[in-house]
Design a protein around this motif. Structure first.
Motif, PDB file in Angstrom:
ATOM      1  N   SER A  26       0.874  -1.174   0.000  1.00 34.34           N
ATOM      2  CA  SER A  26       0.000   0.000   0.000  1.00 34.34           C
ATOM      3  C   SER A  26       0.910   1.223   0.000  1.00 34.34           C
ATOM      4  O   SER A  26       1.576   1.499   1.001  1.00 34.34           O
ATOM      5  CB  SER A  26      -0.895   0.005   1.243  1.00 34.34           C
ATOM      6  OG  SER A  26      -1.690   1.168   1.286  1.00 34.34           O
ATOM      7  N   PRO A  27       0.985   1.972  -1.119  1.00 31.69           N
ATOM      8  CA  PRO A  27       1.989   3.043  -1.229  1.00 31.69           C
ATOM      9  C   PRO A  27       1.828   4.125  -0.171  1.00 31.69           C
ATOM     10  O   PRO A  27       0.736   4.656   0.046  1.00 31.69           O
ATOM     11  CB  PRO A  27       1.756   3.611  -2.636  1.00 31.69           C
ATOM     12  CG  PRO A  27       1.061   2.514  -3.375  1.00 31.69           C
ATOM     13  CD  PRO A  27       0.213   1.818  -2.353  1.00 31.69           C
ATOM     14  N   VAL A  28       2.901   4.438   0.506  1.00 30.58           N
ATOM     15  CA  VAL A  28       2.964   5.512   1.492  1.00 30.58           C
ATOM     16  C   VAL A  28       4.232   6.304   1.212  1.00 30.58           C
ATOM     17  O   VAL A  28       5.330   5.746   1.275  1.00 30.58           O
ATOM     18  CB  VAL A  28       2.980   4.961   2.936  1.00 30.58           C
ATOM     19  CG1 VAL A  28       3.194   6.092   3.927  1.00 30.58           C
ATOM     20  CG2 VAL A  28       1.685   4.236   3.241  1.00 30.58           C
ATOM     21  N   PHE A  29       4.102   7.580   0.921  1.00 25.02           N
ATOM     22  CA  PHE A  29       5.259   8.399   0.594  1.00 25.02           C
ATOM     23  C   PHE A  29       5.780   9.089   1.843  1.00 25.02           C
ATOM     24  O   PHE A  29       5.693  10.304   2.018  1.00 25.02           O
ATOM     25  CB  PHE A  29       4.911   9.409  -0.498  1.00 25.02           C
ATOM     26  CG  PHE A  29       4.528   8.751  -1.785  1.00 25.02           C
ATOM     27  CD1 PHE A  29       5.493   8.142  -2.572  1.00 25.02           C
ATOM     28  CD2 PHE A  29       3.213   8.706  -2.194  1.00 25.02           C
ATOM     29  CE1 PHE A  29       5.149   7.521  -3.760  1.00 25.02           C
ATOM     30  CE2 PHE A  29       2.863   8.084  -3.376  1.00 25.02           C
ATOM     31  CZ  PHE A  29       3.830   7.491  -4.160  1.00 25.02           C
ATOM     32  N   GLN A  76       4.414  -3.238   9.499  1.00 22.63           N
ATOM     33  CA  GLN A  76       3.283  -2.321   9.449  1.00 22.63           C
ATOM     34  C   GLN A  76       2.853  -2.074   8.013  1.00 22.63           C
ATOM     35  O   GLN A  76       3.670  -2.018   7.096  1.00 22.63           O
ATOM     36  CB  GLN A  76       3.662  -0.988  10.119  1.00 22.63           C
ATOM     37  CG  GLN A  76       2.521  -0.009  10.243  1.00 22.63           C
ATOM     38  CD  GLN A  76       2.901   1.171  11.122  1.00 22.63           C
ATOM     39  OE1 GLN A  76       3.597   0.982  12.132  1.00 22.63           O
ATOM     40  NE2 GLN A  76       2.483   2.359  10.744  1.00 22.63           N
ATOM     41  N   ALA A  77       1.537  -1.930   7.827  1.00 18.28           N
ATOM     42  CA  ALA A  77       1.000  -1.690   6.488  1.00 18.28           C
ATOM     43  C   ALA A  77       1.527  -0.371   5.935  1.00 18.28           C
ATOM     44  O   ALA A  77       1.646   0.618   6.653  1.00 18.28           O
ATOM     45  CB  ALA A  77      -0.523  -1.677   6.527  1.00 18.28           C
ATOM     46  N   GLY A  78       1.828  -0.387   4.651  1.00 21.16           N
ATOM     47  CA  GLY A  78       2.249   0.830   3.985  1.00 21.16           C
ATOM     48  C   GLY A  78       3.750   0.920   3.804  1.00 21.16           C
ATOM     49  O   GLY A  78       4.502   0.878   4.777  1.00 21.16           O
ATOM     50  N   THR A  79       4.161   1.015   2.578  1.00 22.55           N
ATOM     51  CA  THR A  79       5.562   1.230   2.227  1.00 22.55           C
ATOM     52  C   THR A  79       5.599   1.651   0.773  1.00 22.55           C
ATOM     53  O   THR A  79       4.557   1.854   0.150  1.00 22.55           O
ATOM     54  CB  THR A  79       6.404  -0.044   2.455  1.00 22.55           C
ATOM     55  OG1 THR A  79       7.778   0.251   2.217  1.00 22.55           O
ATOM     56  CG2 THR A  79       5.965  -1.152   1.528  1.00 22.55           C
ATOM     57  N   SER A  80       6.764   1.785   0.228  1.00 26.14           N
ATOM     58  CA  SER A  80       6.886   2.127  -1.184  1.00 26.14           C
ATOM     59  C   SER A  80       8.273   1.735  -1.653  1.00 26.14           C
ATOM     60  O   SER A  80       9.168   1.446  -0.850  1.00 26.14           O
ATOM     61  CB  SER A  80       6.642   3.625  -1.413  1.00 26.14           C
ATOM     62  OG  SER A  80       6.577   3.917  -2.799  1.00 26.14           O
TER      63      SER A  80
END
Length: 343
Positions: free
Chosen positions: A275-278, A286-290
């Protein structure tokens, strides 16, 4: 006069003997087939180098507009708003390195164990099918691994992620900020689409590459040293520990770095999981990376002209990273005993 003539004759004989004793430069005609093969090999190597230079030059040319605006802040900014002139790859570089790191940590022990089993323990009738299976795994498209990770693996790994965050959450890498591990009714979505899951998927992609390199190196371990170790009373594990592993050290490091280079540039499998996280996200559970490659895949379709230049700059950074890793791998392999034997 006779003495002078005799001296002159002796000197002439010595000169003639010295000339005869000089090593002559031998020349052998290798023949037309050998010359053609040498020319094709040199041409292929030069073509590969030319293609690499052209790719680097193209990326630099297209990225120059964005790099001229961002300057060194391109490496330290975690935002991605190129149209507002506020963009950088700090966040995506961290995500790329973490995903690749998780993949390598999982893939290397699996690849070494598989390579040792095939080269040292597997019966002869099983070696060929196992080698073919590993080669087939390397040929599976990335999107297949992405679908497997999204619809099968992710649900199976949530329990492991929760356990790791519960008992090892005091380590910043395994901390999950928005979850209470002691609440059995807490939502599990905080553990999905994480760096950890993406790293496992990428590990399955790079394991065949690493295993193939290491297996080939293990199979070249000197037979004389093996037989000498057995003659001194060593067990099979003793031979592996004293002969095979030291001989294959360079190959193991080189194969690992080649797999790391592949993991850094993986796109579709990672893009389907995360789940893209800038923002800089150092918590792998943890959910969210890029990642750099997923950023390019996500932003390419709707990027403006300047935004496209910024994406090219991100691609240039990834290109240089993988280039450095692959060159380091080839250097390590060439300087090892296994690499010297192969040459």
């Amino acid at each position: 006069m006779r003495t002078r003539a005799r001296t002159a004759g002796v000197a002439a004989d010595l000169d003639t003997g010295a000339a005869a004793d000089r090593p002559r430069r031998l020349h052998a005609d290798s023949g037309l087939p050998d010359r053609l093969f040498r020319g094709v090999a040199h041409g292929g190597g030069g073509l590969v180098l030319a293609v690499m230079l052209l790719v680097g030059g193209f990326l630099t040319y297209r990225a120059w507009q964005a790099l001229r605006v961002a300057k060194w802040h391109f490496l330290t900014t975690a935002e991605w708003q190129p149209d507002a002139r506020n963009f950088g790859i700090a966040a995506v570089i961290v995500g790329t390195v973490l995903i690749a790191g998780v993949a390598v940590v999982i893939a290397v022990p699996l690849a070494i164990g598989t390579a040792l089993y095939i080269s040292e323990y597997a019966p002869q009738r099983l070696r060929r099918p196992l080698v073919s299976t590993i080669d087939l795994m390397a040929a599976v498209p990335s999107v297949i691994y992405g679908l497997w990770g999204l619809f099968f693996l992710q649900g199976k790994v949530i329990g492991l992620s929760r356990w790791l965050s519960t008992y090892f959450g005091w380590i910043p890498l395994f901390k999950v900020t928005d979850a209470d591990p002691h609440d059995p009714l807490a939502t599990a979505t905080v553990y999905t689409a994480s760096t950890f899951i993406a790293g496992i998927v990428v590990a399955m992609m790079v394991t065949p590459i690493i295993c193939s390199v290491i297996r080939e190196v293990f199979s070249q371990a000197p037979v004389g040293e093996r037989e000498g170790a057995y003659a001194l009373g060593a067990t099979r594990w003793g031979v592996i520990r004293s002969v095979v592993l030291p001989f294959g050290k360079g190959g193991m490091i080189g194969g690992t770095m080649l797999g790391l280079g592949r993991a850094l540039g993986e796109t579709i499998g990672v893009y389907m999981i995360i789940s893209p996280v800038f923002a800089v996200q150092p918590h792998i559970l943890q959910a969210g990376t890029s990642s750099v490659s997923s950023l390019i895949a996500l932003q390419y379709g709707e990027a403006s002209k300047f935004g496209m230049s910024a994406l090219m700059a991100a691609g240039l950074a990834l290109f240089l990273m993988t280039l450095v890793v692959n060159f380091a791998a080839s250097t390590i392999v060439a300087r090892s005993r296994s690499g010297a034997t192969a040459e």
